[in-house]
Design an enzyme around this catalytic site. Sequence first.
Site, PDB file in Angstrom:
ATOM      1  CB  SER A 245       4.842   1.554  -8.591  1.00 57.58           C
ATOM      2  OG  SER A 245       6.193   1.801  -9.066  1.00 57.58           O
ATOM      3  CE  LYS A 246       3.027   3.777  -1.505  1.00 54.40           C
ATOM      4  NZ  LYS A 246       2.423   2.345  -1.642  1.00 54.40           N
ATOM      5  NE  ARG A 247      10.862   1.374  -8.017  1.00 58.60           N
ATOM      6  CZ  ARG A 247      10.450   0.245  -8.624  1.00 58.60           C
ATOM      7  NH1 ARG A 247      10.187   0.098  -9.680  1.00 58.60           N
ATOM      8  NH2 ARG A 247      10.152  -0.762  -7.857  1.00 58.60           N
ATOM      9  CG  HIS A 248       6.787   4.958 -12.018  1.00 58.70           C
ATOM     10  ND1 HIS A 248       6.201   3.692 -11.835  1.00 58.70           N
ATOM     11  CD2 HIS A 248       8.203   4.840 -12.437  1.00 58.70           C
ATOM     12  CE1 HIS A 248       7.151   2.809 -12.402  1.00 58.70           C
ATOM     13  NE2 HIS A 248       8.121   3.548 -12.724  1.00 58.70           N
ATOM     14  N   GLY A 249       6.165   8.310  -8.284  1.00 60.84           N
ATOM     15  CA  GLY A 249       5.359   9.639  -7.963  1.00 60.84           C
ATOM     16  C   GLY A 249       4.118   9.146  -7.319  1.00 60.84           C
TER      17      GLY A 249
END
Length: 476
Positions: A245-249
């Site tokens: 997900s975006k949270r992970h880059g």
Amino acid sequence: MIRVRFSPAPTGSLHIGSARTALFNWLYARHHGGVFLLRIEDTDVARSRDEWVVGIQETLRWLGIDWDEGPILQSSRFPVYLAAADRLLAQGDAYECYCTEEEVRERNDAAVAAGRAPGYDGRCRALTPDERVALAAEGRPRTIRFRTPDHGVSSFTDLIRGEVRVDWSLIPDFVIVRSDGAPIFFLANAVDDLEMGITQVIRGEDLIDSTHRVLALRAALGATDVPEYAHLPLIVDVESRAKLSKRHGAVALEDFRDDGYLPEALMNYIALLGWAPADDGDEVLDADALVAAFDLDRVTHAAAGFDRAKLDWLNGEWIRRLTREELIARVEPLARARFGDAYDAAVVDGAVGIAQERAVTLEQIVDQMAFLFVDEADFRIAPDSQAVVERTDRIGEVLDAVITHVELCDWTVDAVDFRAALTALGLSKKEIRGAMPALYAAVEGLPRGLPLFDSMHLLGRNRTLARLRAARNRLP
RNA sequence: GCCCCCAUCGUCUAGUGGCCCAGGACGCCGCCCUUUCAAGGCGGUAACGGGGAUUCGAACUCCCCUGGGGGCACCA
């Protein structure tokens, strides 16, 4: 004839997981000489956007994936799906449901609270015509639900997992036409795979549980055959092990493109996520090699972690495999965007030439050549690097010797090499090596960077001297 | 909660009963090379989640446990 499809929902940019699904479908089609079609699943009109329909196609092309048919937009085929829904209604395989979303949700919550499984409770299954009229007269929304079997077992054979089975009693009736009249994914998907003659459905494992519903729909629609299904292992964040997900880059392919990754490297890396060639040979594979080696029977079963470090390595490998001309062409747009009016084709060509053997990304190449495009008035040694300069033994003498050398030498890369001047000062090879970071900092702004003699040559005698003298003057 | 899927080095994986005290790649560590940093060369570290069963023999087959992931919408 083998016919496969990639069917993204245009609700965002193409991310790594979707790209891998597209790639595996494409590789499968190309390997077996089949047809690959692109179908846009935009039945959720509210969430779909035209810009994503366009963007997904651009990104696929950038990656190196082409398609033989499509794009086919499901939004243009609503009448087909609705006609299918009517048929199901007439056959008794579907029924009209007048429960509101809120009511369904409340009853679900109550079921869960009571320790029962959530899912539609079938309240509207046996409505009489009179009851239907009454409910409609109340102004209640009407959806169409598919009636799933109450008993028995649904099973299908997954190409990479074998037989997958689940009790029908666990699969509640589900909506196939929304109250606003729009068809839902399951319906459109079943109708299209049937009508378009899809022979293999290759998709992410997150869809494995929905297969039973699509297959039931397909059978009710009169299909006598079943496509082969292949559910790919998910790609997860290597740290959290959870869905990317975006949270992970960065997960959007465009982000990788903008960060200076090559499509060759991305395709190569993504192909290696959940698949491996048969032998222990070279893992650096171009599209042709991947097509030749690919098949579904070598797809792995377990979720794969996305590892940026290996992508970086592959990207460097691919940068080194490009001809210098190709690499210059790839760097040019990024360099123009970065340096604007200061852009100089000859300087970029030279810088790319010396950057190629060491680079990880295109963006990094541009970073490394940035010192060539800074006005002398604006040039600064980075604060940390200034400390490196001041910490260097005999730095004043060293700078003086280099300045003198640069003032007098012929202006060729070989002649710029000032090491003899430092030897004359009495410095050993080791001491010269120790002084190099300071000299890199003086000229390039950082104690490391593109090879110094080439860099000084590209920068020109006057600008090089200006920076060296400025460094000398800045010494305490 | 229920259902489904999965389980080999830190990561991606090879491995389908003996060729495996487990091979390759990335990373990491060391050495060499060296114009900094890289790149390159050479070497090293490191794994079959646990327990049963089958078998002369199990990473490979079966069962249980544990662990991880996914799914249970008027999203796809």
